[in-house]
Design a protein around this motif. Sequence first.
Motif, PDB file in Angstrom:
ATOM      1  N   UNK A   1      25.027  37.982  44.122  1.00  0.00           N
ATOM      2  CA  UNK A   1      24.258  36.962  43.413  1.00  0.00           C
ATOM      3  C   UNK A   1      24.706  36.862  41.961  1.00  0.00           C
ATOM      4  N   UNK A   2      24.895  37.998  41.323  1.00  0.00           N
ATOM      5  CA  UNK A   2      25.297  37.991  39.929  1.00  0.00           C
ATOM      6  C   UNK A   2      26.792  37.727  39.761  1.00  0.00           C
ATOM      7  N   UNK A   3      27.549  37.954  40.807  1.00  0.00           N
ATOM      8  CA  UNK A   3      28.991  37.822  40.687  1.00  0.00           C
ATOM      9  C   UNK A   3      29.633  38.994  39.973  1.00  0.00           C
ATOM     10  N   UNK A   4      29.160  40.199  40.256  1.00  0.00           N
ATOM     11  CA  UNK A   4      29.688  41.382  39.592  1.00  0.00           C
ATOM     12  C   UNK A   4      30.810  41.973  40.430  1.00  0.00           C
ATOM     13  N   UNK A   5      31.861  42.412  39.769  1.00  0.00           N
ATOM     14  CA  UNK A   5      32.911  43.155  40.455  1.00  0.00           C
ATOM     15  C   UNK A   5      32.771  44.606  40.036  1.00  0.00           C
ATOM     16  N   UNK A   6      32.615  45.483  41.014  1.00  0.00           N
ATOM     17  CA  UNK A   6      32.410  46.890  40.672  1.00  0.00           C
ATOM     18  C   UNK A   6      33.768  47.580  40.554  1.00  0.00           C
ATOM     19  N   UNK A   7      33.846  48.608  39.714  1.00  0.00           N
ATOM     20  CA  UNK A   7      35.115  49.303  39.553  1.00  0.00           C
ATOM     21  C   UNK A   7      35.488  50.066  40.822  1.00  0.00           C
ATOM     22  N   UNK A   8      36.784  50.307  41.042  1.00  0.00           N
ATOM     23  CA  UNK A   8      37.216  50.900  42.319  1.00  0.00           C
ATOM     24  C   UNK A   8      36.605  52.269  42.583  1.00  0.00           C
ATOM     25  N   UNK A   9      36.462  53.082  41.561  1.00  0.00           N
ATOM     26  CA  UNK A   9      35.914  54.422  41.816  1.00  0.00           C
ATOM     27  C   UNK A   9      34.511  54.327  42.399  1.00  0.00           C
ATOM     28  N   UNK A  10      33.749  53.380  41.878  1.00  0.00           N
ATOM     29  CA  UNK A  10      32.395  53.165  42.389  1.00  0.00           C
ATOM     30  C   UNK A  10      32.438  52.766  43.852  1.00  0.00           C
ATOM     31  N   UNK A  11      33.389  51.884  44.212  1.00  0.00           N
ATOM     32  CA  UNK A  11      33.474  51.460  45.613  1.00  0.00           C
ATOM     33  C   UNK A  11      33.774  52.639  46.520  1.00  0.00           C
ATOM     34  N   UNK A  12      34.706  53.492  46.063  1.00  0.00           N
ATOM     35  CA  UNK A  12      35.050  54.641  46.896  1.00  0.00           C
ATOM     36  C   UNK A  12      33.855  55.575  47.032  1.00  0.00           C
ATOM     37  N   UNK A  13      33.141  55.784  45.934  1.00  0.00           N
ATOM     38  CA  UNK A  13      31.980  56.678  46.016  1.00  0.00           C
ATOM     39  C   UNK A  13      30.932  56.110  46.957  1.00  0.00           C
ATOM     40  N   UNK A  14      30.774  54.800  46.924  1.00  0.00           N
ATOM     41  CA  UNK A  14      29.798  54.194  47.835  1.00  0.00           C
ATOM     42  C   UNK A  14      30.208  54.391  49.279  1.00  0.00           C
ATOM     43  N   UNK A  15      31.505  54.256  49.541  1.00  0.00           N
ATOM     44  CA  UNK A  15      31.941  54.448  50.928  1.00  0.00           C
ATOM     45  C   UNK A  15      31.720  55.897  51.339  1.00  0.00           C
TER      46      UNK A  15
END
Lengths: 412, 164, 217
Positions: free
Chosen positions: A107-121
């Motif tokens: 909704x906000x159009x935020x791109x999260x940093x890659x490290x955050x994506x990996x931690x989420x996975x």
Amino acid sequence: MSDPEQKNPAAPTNGSNARAMEELHTPPMRLQFGPSHPATHGTVKITLDLEGEQVVWSEVEVGYLHRGFEKECETGYYYQNIPYTDRLNYSSPILNNVGYCMAVEKLFGIVTPPRCDYLRVIGGELSRLADHMLCIGASAMELAAFTPMLYLIEGRELMLDLVDALCGARVTTNFVRIGGVSADMPEGFREFAIERIDKALTLVEDANKLLTNNPVFRRRMEGTGYLSPKDLVAWGVTGPMLRAGGVPYDIRRVHPYLVYGDLDFEVPVGEHSDNFDRYLVRMAEIPQSRSMIVQCFDKLPGGPVNADDPRVRWPAKGRVFNRMEELIDQFKLVTEGGMAPVGEVYHAVEAANGELGFYIVSDGTGKPWKCRCRAPSFSNMSPLSKMITGGQLADVVPTFGMINMIGGECDR
Amino acid sequence: MSNANPLLAILSGLWVSTRHFLRNLSRFARGRQDFAIHFPEQRLVQPPALRGMPVLVQMDNGKERCVACGLCEWACPTTCITIYPAETTDEVERYPQIFDIDMARCMFCGLCEEACPEEAIVMSRQIEIASYSRRGSLWHKQDLLVPVNQLKTRTDYLRRNYDR
Amino acid sequence: MTADNNGEKPAAPALPPLLRKVIDRLGAIVLEHKSAQGDDRINVARENILEAARMLRDDPELAFDLLLDVTAIDYLGQPDDFETNLQVWDQNRASMRRQPQRRHELVLPPRGPNPRFAVVYHLTSTAHLHVLRVKCRVPEDDPTIPSVTSLWPGANWLERETYDMYGIRFEGHPDLRRIYLYEEFVGHPLRKDYAKHGEQPIQEYVGPGAKEPRRPH
Ligand code: SF4
Ligand code: SF4
């Protein structure tokens, strides 16, 4: 026991079942199964009409755990609803956190940093492991196989220890934030995690040896709870249940989100669409999750874990303490919740039981105008009545167990 | 594999549980104690990330660090914090006259800690908050104050994430 | 996202392929369409929903065979151009700022002339993997809409939930009852005019044994 008709010499013993039914006809027995039956691991009431052992009519009632999640979300700021999503599917809470936060980020159009994506996975797959272990263990226990339950619960405990080290709570994780995660992973987490996961996987392997070839278990699982792939799709069933019917519909694969596009994994599918295949699909997903976690650890990049987005992500604490602008920003974001753009988004993630979608309508304020959770358990539960009608009473339990209905998510 | 002899399958299953039994037995004989945690005497070792009950940081001069800005009150999803601010002649000029947390409603989510601009409310390692009455689960400022040196694990953990 | 302002009349080349296909097939049934934040959405009139749904499901190129979700939105107090009017956005923000933090009482926003509810369907296709949102506006004085249970049996519970939460009646639904709440519940809780802390009348127990004197605790 003392049924006089049982001793009737004229009653045919077997072979002419229809005639026996005609002669011995009694009205169907109504059986209330649940809401708090040991085999309904989630409060649900199933009303069954039985002809002998056969279910001739059934009705499923959910709603015993309705807590008004959506109403509650409408009165809280976007960030305040994250802890509530833990309580949806309480056996894999991080996946719910991820689903909600990703919908808000869309909704906000935020791109999260890659490290955050990996931690989420990593967090999400740990949750998925815990969820599958609980599901298999509980279903086995309901079929009176108590030992695998003990092993798998121990495995789940090991996973929860990891979740605990990652975010400070075992079940009420509140790990993911809009535009980031609450904390980076602790030092030495990689070795700790891989050791624990491998230990859990040996326990899963033991449970596998106990269950997969066990004739009693197979007789009760094989061929029961059948629903044709076409029906599965028409009833809106997703997740391991749909994949057990041979439809390779996995959001991680078909709409890759986070870093799933970069990871190498298989989507196990079944072919018979019965309970045993559902069990096998879950069993096969456990090593896949492990391999995904290992790949994430290998690829884990450095860098920040939070998006630098002053519209919604709270500023880093170190700067809040020392700088005026960030302090003001912190005050604004806490008291107004980050003003969203007007619009509506639907974002789905693959939760342990299927497609978990969040549909958020924003009226431009810091609170969602509507926050709808498309819960996989709810849609997966709806064909239960169809699946059990016509079958045996004993088949209700494995079918229900393999749906893995989670009350918090189904009833919200 | 799936068409293995059922008898064999049962025997291999029996072997699995027997192995577990023997292993546990031998460990028990060798004095392994960690089969269960005998709770009040023994405690689980919790990771540094643990979020226990929220407490107020007490500075070395015996006063709270809180400036009664009210951000934690805003951020709390369950609205379980109540603050009545008052003025003081100290350097910070404001302090909470009343600072109550209703632990019956608190869900240990940690948003208050994240919102606080002073690091004045942190999640302690205290998780045993049972009480005999509802009134007992209402914690006042005096009960909530914890000296800053007892909260070192948590503040160190938080500071690790300062610049992210 | 910045293109929201001119979203009312999108230029033809900007149309995403899915929406183009849908509009080609459905023709004049599509009242309005929009593609924002990566989601495609069409609006249809509620009389046409069954026809539109059947076409969406049966057309081999669209093949929306999986009904993900049915829900509704209560637009109480929001104008029709809610999504494009920046002034509304400002007003909403101002009114949110004015609200006290712990608002337990209900402040009813004024009603506009536009239909109050919208029923929202999310569809996807297991073959083509596209997702579409279909919206139907439903007025307050006649909150009915044809049921799609005949096309997707999975809509059964979803429509029951929508009825429970919003009071929208699905015509032709085989068994339209409340699903989460009890039958005697007054009102529909997700409507904006239902207070979050709203209280319900206490129900007398009427089942077997109701007449018996209460046992002391
Ligand atoms: S931990 Fe969460 S619920 Fe408890 S006081 Fe802090 S913000 Fe409120
Ligand atoms: S946010 Fe921190 S400083 Fe502000 S009132 Fe709460 S504890 Fe005190």
